[in-house]
Design a protein around this motif. Structure first.
Motif, PDB file in Angstrom:
ATOM      1  N   ARG A 100       0.836  -1.208   0.000  1.00 55.57           N
ATOM      2  CA  ARG A 100       0.000   0.000   0.000  1.00 55.57           C
ATOM      3  C   ARG A 100       0.868   1.254   0.000  1.00 55.57           C
ATOM      4  NH1 ARG A 100      -2.122   1.324   6.155  1.00 55.57           N
ATOM      5  NH2 ARG A 100      -0.411   0.332   7.272  1.00 55.57           N
ATOM      6  N   HIS A 101       2.037   1.151   0.645  1.00 52.63           N
ATOM      7  CA  HIS A 101       2.910   2.306   0.710  1.00 52.63           C
ATOM      8  C   HIS A 101       3.669   2.502  -0.602  1.00 52.63           C
ATOM      9  CE1 HIS A 101       5.326   5.466   2.376  1.00 52.63           C
ATOM     10  NE2 HIS A 101       6.439   4.827   2.042  1.00 52.63           N
ATOM     11  N   VAL A 102       4.107   1.430  -1.196  1.00 54.33           N
ATOM     12  CA  VAL A 102       4.771   1.519  -2.500  1.00 54.33           C
ATOM     13  C   VAL A 102       3.831   2.179  -3.509  1.00 54.33           C
ATOM     14  CG1 VAL A 102       5.747   0.192  -4.420  1.00 54.33           C
ATOM     15  CG2 VAL A 102       6.257  -0.469  -2.044  1.00 54.33           C
ATOM     16  N   GLU A 103       2.563   1.765  -3.490  1.00 58.36           N
ATOM     17  CA  GLU A 103       1.567   2.344  -4.397  1.00 58.36           C
ATOM     18  C   GLU A 103       1.407   3.840  -4.155  1.00 58.36           C
ATOM     19  OE1 GLU A 103      -3.253   2.092  -5.318  1.00 58.36           O
ATOM     20  OE2 GLU A 103      -2.341   0.748  -3.847  1.00 58.36           O
ATOM     21  N   ALA A 104       1.343   4.239  -2.874  1.00 55.09           N
ATOM     22  CA  ALA A 104       1.163   5.662  -2.545  1.00 55.09           C
ATOM     23  C   ALA A 104       2.367   6.483  -3.000  1.00 55.09           C
ATOM     24  CB  ALA A 104       0.951   5.824  -1.038  1.00 55.09           C
ATOM     25  N   CYS A 105       3.573   5.976  -2.771  1.00 53.19           N
ATOM     26  CA  CYS A 105       4.786   6.704  -3.149  1.00 53.19           C
ATOM     27  C   CYS A 105       4.875   6.887  -4.664  1.00 53.19           C
ATOM     28  CB  CYS A 105       6.022   5.957  -2.650  1.00 53.19           C
ATOM     29  SG  CYS A 105       6.283   6.086  -0.874  1.00 53.19           S
ATOM     30  N   GLN A 218      11.219   1.691  -6.317  1.00 52.09           N
ATOM     31  CA  GLN A 218      11.627   2.054  -7.672  1.00 52.09           C
ATOM     32  C   GLN A 218      10.838   3.255  -8.189  1.00 52.09           C
ATOM     33  OE1 GLN A 218      11.482  -1.203 -10.433  1.00 52.09           O
ATOM     34  NE2 GLN A 218      13.368  -2.136  -9.651  1.00 52.09           N
ATOM     35  N   ILE A 219      11.555   4.089  -8.965  1.00 57.78           N
ATOM     36  CA  ILE A 219      10.912   5.220  -9.620  1.00 57.78           C
ATOM     37  C   ILE A 219      10.056   4.691 -10.784  1.00 57.78           C
ATOM     38  CG2 ILE A 219      11.310   7.345 -10.918  1.00 57.78           C
ATOM     39  CD1 ILE A 219      12.115   7.356  -7.901  1.00 57.78           C
TER      40      ILE A 219
END
Length: 508
Positions: A100-105, A218-219
């Motif tokens: 969920r945090h990877v998605e938000a970032c 990852q960007i």
């Protein structure tokens, strides 16, 4: 009537080391506010968690012989243990390795790119792995051995690599305007002045990606780059609130955050970078950031190299959880640096808790139990001195609300103990142990008055010492569902059975 919501956060803690007194201190302050707001009828979101990406984590994992994810799994669990031992009532424990945090970032990154706030360039400059921070030439000090260090004392290294940049240099005037229009955004005043001075001196574009290591988010559309750990970490506050689903009830309820509680060493990230990131992504900044001070140990700076770190788990085991919670928020004006000394903790416990409050509760409840058939007595018409005691306790609510909203916990506790002292003087002057021989009805009125004031103080002090105050309310026979602030003015029930009194705060 619109529902009252309150969103409070700790900084998420970096998992390269074990929890210490500083972590406990920050989270405790948030826990007290979260509990206070819940008792006051607010719908609260209280978030804490762990920051698990970055070069420092990758190095620590390598040194421990573990894969980065296994290493962070292990250390993150120690912060959950701290929360359990310290009786922290968080609603969400966020880990930056969660999907969920990877998605938000990544969503935030795309938004910043879309708004032309990010561009690709090349970075060369000083970087401190310990701080996960970049520093300008004028901030670097050279030691006699040639070592370069940052203002924090962390060693810096010269870094050259391709990097994406955030256009922070464009945000100087907008940030200064924001600070001016929102005078309560940053506290205490010394930190506000520090941040405004920093921004007035000019801002440089901020490197927000790295290619020299791989442990990070990852960007989007460029797998060679991972996100700068502070952009990743700060975004956790959005993740917890339901971002990127801006229309979700949770995000609508809780964003912008009411309070980010941080240590003074990370104020720049929260009060400069973070509001700029948010406004650049068309989001509102948090309503307030409070930066508290540091603890020293018996006058010495706390550090692993000196071997004088303070383990909060050891303190709780030796002195008790509520005793430690009370001491940390009572001993030092919140926002200032403070010195930790075991003798001071013992003195606070024995004087404030055992002698003043504990002894008051013990002698009032014991007399009611023995002299009033184990029931709350029926008072006669209250005299002026009785009404004054109850009024003093009742007025505490508005006083505490004001102080806690300013994070002045020490002032709130000082005012609470002023009332405790007032009740003690009242008991000594009225001497119910003498009244029982000559005027039993007056004795019952005095005991009722004192018990009612104690009940209100115990309800109001639950956020600081939840276990102990609930034991006091148990002894007075107060129902579990009648311990919120809306019950402050609903007096003790006449004839209510009380429990056999026990000592709440033993002397150390």
């Amino acid at each position: 009537m619109k529902e009252a919501n309150y969103y409070i956060t700790t900084p998420i803690y970096y998992v390269n080391d074990q929890p210490h007194i500083g972590h406990a201190y920050t989270t405790l302050a948030c826990d007290v506010l979260a509990r206070f707001k819940r008792l006051d009828g607010y719908n609260v979101l209280f978030a804490t968690g762990t920051d698990e990406h970055g070069q420092k984590i990758q190095k620590s994992a390598q040194l421990s012989g573990l894969a980065p994810q296994d290493f962070t799994d292990k250390v993150s669990e120690t912060f959950r243990e701290l929360a359990s031992v310290m009786n922290f009532s968080y609603d969400d424990f966020i880990r930056t390795t969660e999907n969920r945090h990877v998605e938000a970032c990544q969503f935030l990154w795309k938004k910043l790119e879309k708004n032309n706030q990010i561009y690709l360039g090349s970075y060369s400059g000083w970087y401190a792995i310990r701080d996960e921070a970049f520093y300008n030439d004028n901030e670097i000090k050279t030691l006699s051995n040639g070592q370069k260090i940052a203002p924090t004392g962390a060693e810096v290294h010269w870094v050259e690599e391709p990097s994406y940049f955030f256009r922070l240099s464009e945000w100087k005037d907008r940030l200064l305007k924001f600070y001016d229009e929102n005078p309560n955004f940053l506290a205490p005043e010394s930190r506000r002045n520090e941040v405004i001075s920093f921004v007035k001196n000019g801002l440089q574009d901020l490197s927000v990606s790295r290619t020299s290591f791989t442990w990070g988010i990852q960007i989007p559309q460029d797998s060679k780059h991972v996100m700068y750990v502070w952009l990743d970490a700060l975004t956790n506050y959005l993740t917890v609130a339901g971002y990127p689903n801006l229309s979700s009830p949770k995000f609508q309820q809780f964003w912008p955050a009411d309070l980010h509680m941080v240590g003074k060493d990370i104020i720049r990230f929260h009060a400069v970078f973070w509001p700029a990131f948010l406004m650049a992504a068309d989001l509102l900044p948090p309503k307030r950031v409070f930066a508290h001070g540091w603890w020293t140990n018996e006058g010495q700076k706390i550090s692993k190299s000196l071997g004088n770190t303070i383990n909060p788990l050891d303190l709780v085991q030796k002195f008790g959880v509520d005793q430690v919670r009370y001491f940390l928020l009572r001993e030092v004006p919140f926002g200032q640096d403070g010195d930790f000394a075991v003798k001071s903790l013992i003195q606070r416990n024995n004087s404030d808790l055992a002698n003043d409050f504990g002894n008051l509760v013990q002698r009032v409840s014991t007399m009611i139990y023995r002299e009033c058939s184990k029931q709350i007595p029926q008072p006669e018409t209250l005299q002026d001195q009785d009404l004054l005691i109850i009024k003093s306790a009742t007025q505490l609510y508005s006083l505490l609300k004001k102080e806690y909203d300013q994070q002045a916990f020490h002032k709130g506790l000082e005012q609470t103990w002023n009332v405790v002292s007032q009740i003690n003087r009242y008991i000594d002057e009225q001497a119910p142990w003498n009244l029982k021989k000559v005027n039993k009805k007056r004795m019952e009125t005095v005991l009722y008055t004192a018990a009612e004031a104690i009940r209100q103080i115990a309800i109001l002090t639950q956020p600081i010492m939840p276990k102990s105050c609930n034991l006091i309310l148990d002894q007075l026979g107060c129902k579990q569902n009648e311990r919120t602030f809306k019950y402050l003015e609903i007096s003790l029930k006449i004839g209510q059975n009380i429990n056999n009194p026990i000592g709440i705060f033993p002397r150390i």
